[in-house]
Scaffold this motif. Structure first.
Motif, PDB file in Angstrom:
ATOM      1  N   PRO A 195       0.799  -1.224   0.000  1.00 39.06           N
ATOM      2  CA  PRO A 195       0.000   0.000   0.000  1.00 39.06           C
ATOM      3  C   PRO A 195       0.835   1.279   0.000  1.00 39.06           C
ATOM      4  O   PRO A 195       1.910   1.332   0.611  1.00 39.06           O
ATOM      5  N   ALA A 205      -8.582   1.592  -1.363  1.00 33.11           N
ATOM      6  CA  ALA A 205      -8.062   1.124  -0.079  1.00 33.11           C
ATOM      7  C   ALA A 205      -8.979   0.104   0.586  1.00 33.11           C
ATOM      8  O   ALA A 205      -8.551  -0.641   1.472  1.00 33.11           O
ATOM      9  N   ARG A 208      -7.925  -3.600   1.016  1.00 31.91           N
ATOM     10  CA  ARG A 208      -6.901  -3.995   1.979  1.00 31.91           C
ATOM     11  C   ARG A 208      -7.488  -4.822   3.108  1.00 31.91           C
ATOM     12  O   ARG A 208      -6.800  -5.649   3.706  1.00 31.91           O
TER      13      ARG A 208
END
Length: 275
Positions: A195, A205, A208
């Protein structure tokens, strides 16, 4: 009818489910794996109807010989299931060049070369079936899955063009589009980008969170999905797409309708460039 199947990636997930169900009903299976010890139990239990071949789909030079050997082992091929693959997640900028190449080499180029290698055998047999495992991600795209989407959209385009090419030879092509399923794909089948802090505020995101075992609330039963794939081989003509899971149907329908709305809205401006 007893059939001979070639299935890539039989160590787990859909590949394992397919192999177990087919062997239980008396069909013959050649399964590919990267580690033959992962299917030692199938070899021991079904020594006459199960054969294993070592294959990594990124080793494209080996694909044709593996397919040829599979056909030679049982004397024919009836169904080829291009199942092996994995998911790569992360924002496009976060992914390394090596990750990008490996995702496309495995999910797209490996699948293309597998199918191409099988076609001469299916033609010689007077027909057969190709099942290509895709995903709802082959029709619907989300932030954080751009390369996985690219691999699945690519193989779907290949198969959609392939289907009418090989129909005159009695070969049917089916793109299998499952939604979430309770397989190891949610853990061992996922890989992630390193990341970048800049993407903490990006919708990308959100993927994740899948590092700890895939998305929550997965509803798909892999045994039922595998059974539906097997049943599809008896359908004539072959369904071009096999949608598995209410989540897949909903996600694909929403994505297709949104794309169609966007295209329809440009009818007049599109015609403005005609001469």
């Amino acid at each position: 009818m007893t059939r001979t199947w070639l299935i890539t990636g039989v160590s787990s997930g859909f590949g394992r489910q397919l192999a177990e169900q087919l062997l239980a009903r008396g069909d013959r299976v050649v399964g590919t794996v990267r580690r033959p010890d992962a299917v030692a139990d199938l070899v021991d239990t079904h020594p006459d109807t199960f054969a294993v071949q070592r294959l990594d789909l990124t080793d494209t030079d080996r694909i044709r010989s593996v397919v040829d050997d599979a056909r030679a082992h049982f004397g024919r091929l009836d169904v080829v299931v291009s199942n092996a693959g994995y998911g790569l997640f992360g924002a496009a900028e976060e992914l390394s060049d090596e990750q990008v190449r490996h995702q496309l080499d495995t999910n797209l180029l490996g699948s293309v070369q597998l199918i191409r290698a099988a076609l001469p055998h299916l033609r010689a047999a007077g027909g057969g079936r190709v099942l290509q495992l895709s995903s709802m991600a082959g029709q619907a795209a989300w932030p954080g899955s751009s390369l996985y989407n690219a691999s699945k959209w690519g193989i779907e385009g290949f198969c959609e063009a392939l289907a009418p090419e090989v129909a005159p030879f009695g070969i049917g092509v089916t793109i299998v589009e499952p939604g979430g399923a309770r397989t190891a794909f949610g853990s061992s089948g996922l890989r992630f980008a390193e990341p970048l802090d800049a993407y903490d505020v990006s919708p990308a995101a959100a993927v994740r969170a899948f590092r700890d075992g895939g998305p929550p609330g997965v509803i798909g039963d892999p045994a039922r999905m595998a059974a539906a794939m097997i049943d599809s081989v008896d359908r004539d003509p072959a369904p071009l797409r096999l949608v598995l899971g209410s989540d897949s149907w909903a996600g694909m329908t929403a994505a297709l309708e949104a794309r169609l709305d966007a295209v329809r809205a440009q009818r007049a401006t599109a015609a403005a460039t005609d001469s």
